[in-house]
Design a protein around this motif. Structure first.
Motif, PDB file in Angstrom:
ATOM      1  N   HIS A 160     -27.979  51.323   4.259  1.00 32.83           N
ATOM      2  CA  HIS A 160     -27.959  52.711   3.805  1.00 32.83           C
ATOM      3  C   HIS A 160     -26.705  53.449   4.302  1.00 32.83           C
ATOM      4  N   CYS A 172     -30.128  54.888  -4.610  1.00 30.29           N
ATOM      5  CA  CYS A 172     -30.718  54.155  -3.483  1.00 30.29           C
ATOM      6  C   CYS A 172     -32.240  54.309  -3.473  1.00 30.29           C
ATOM      7  N   CYS A 174     -34.150  54.634  -1.083  1.00 30.56           N
ATOM      8  CA  CYS A 174     -34.641  55.584  -0.078  1.00 30.56           C
ATOM      9  C   CYS A 174     -34.456  57.021  -0.549  1.00 30.56           C
ATOM     10  N   HIS A 179     -25.379  55.852  -0.914  1.00 36.47           N
ATOM     11  CA  HIS A 179     -25.644  54.702  -0.041  1.00 36.47           C
ATOM     12  C   HIS A 179     -25.152  53.374  -0.633  1.00 36.47           C
TER      13      HIS A 179
HETATM   14 ZN   LIG Z   1     -30.646  54.538   1.116  1.00 32.24          ZN
END
Ligand SMILES: [Zn+2]
Length: 292
Positions: A160, A172, A174, A179
């Motif tokens: 990340h 990404c 997340c 990232h």
């Molecule tokens: Zn990420």
């Protein structure tokens, strides 16, 4: 002779018995001949049950010293604190759950839970004679794992790492902007190219398709950038590349980009090495870690 079990939950569920640093019987779910199954859709209880069953099979009634298991995500003190690509595992006290399941089978041994890429780094250290060396590894799959041996305190979610300030880079898993995983990860590539699978993107790039070629260059630059960040923090060294998407890597191009990004003399001399059959190495690493 030390006899431990290595477990890896990454794409598939792998369980193997490891004597010293040699891998014996292995079970995998889903098997190569079985239909593809996204582990995301498998409840945590079913994952634990599958691991328990496989351990009992590979153990074959023999003595076992310890069990080491690698999972994707942030793992601390036996607990899976976060796992963007296997969300059902988030918050699980995996060491406790697995220990309890194994005790029901009469196996009362030390259980060690670690990040899957760290297991791979430990396996590389154990099998390539470098337990005293700094080992770093990128695992390229749905998510981007970063493994390091020796294991250090901290989070090490280098997958990340921020590699671009472009606010449109938002793929990404997340949810964070810019990232590495948002460019290099499988899930992110599918979101970017809604009409193409990652294999097709890289095939089109080889045939000179401009959009795909431009992306393949960005993909390599992103991986080079995250590597350069690691070099600027921990120094030059060998970076292993593993995982299903390691086949997309052009080591020459990656090196060229890295050299553009790292100019200070004492930090030069890093090199990339691609690792095939990395699940075998990670199983050995998980088992070896569980003995420490
Ligand atoms: Zn990420």
């Amino acid at each position: 002779m030390a006899r431990s079990i290595g477990v890896l939950v990454s794409g598939r569920i792998w369980v193997g018995v490891v004597e010293d640093t040699t891998l014996g019987a292995v079970r995998v779910y889903p098997g190569e001949e079985q239909d593809h199954l996204d582990l995301k859709s498998l409840p945590a209880d079913a994952i634990i049950e599958r691991i328990r069953q496989f351990i009992s099979e590979v153990r074959d009634g023999g003595p076992i010293d310890s069990v080491g298991a690698g999972f994707p995500g942030i793992i601390r003190d036996g607990m899976i604190e976060e796992s963007p690509n296997l969300g059902q595992l988030k918050g699980l006290r995996m060491r406790e759950r697995l220990s309890t399941a194994l005790r029901a089978d009469g196996l009362d041994v030390k259980v060690c839970i670690m990040n899957d890429a760290d297991a791979l780094a430990a396996g590389l250290a154990a099998t390539r004679g470098g337990l005293d060396r700094l080992i770093r590894v990128w695992y390229l799959g749905d998510g981007i794992g970063f493994g390091r041996h020796p294991h250090g305190e901290g989070v090490w979610e280098a997958g990340h790492t921020v590699v671009t300030l472009d606010p449109r880079e938002r793929f990404c898993g997340c949810g964070g902007l810019g990232h590495l995983e948002g460019i290099v990860g499988n899930r992110a590539m599918r979101l970017r190219f809604l009409d193409m699978e990652p294999e097709e993107i890289f095939a089109a790039a080889r045939h000179g398709d401009p959009r795909a070629s431009e992306f393949a260059n960005l993909w390599h630059r992103a991986l080079a950038a995250a590597t350069a960040n690691s070099v600027h923090i921990e120094g030059a060294g060998r970076f292993y590349i593993a995982g299903p998407n390691a086949d997309f890597v052009d080591p020459g191009l990656l090196n060229e980009y890295l050299q553009d990004m790292v100019k200070m003399t004492p930090l030069q001399g890093s090199l990339f090495e691609i690792v095939r059959t990395s699940h075998d190495v990670a199983l050995i690493g998980a088992a070896v870690c569980s003995r420490m």
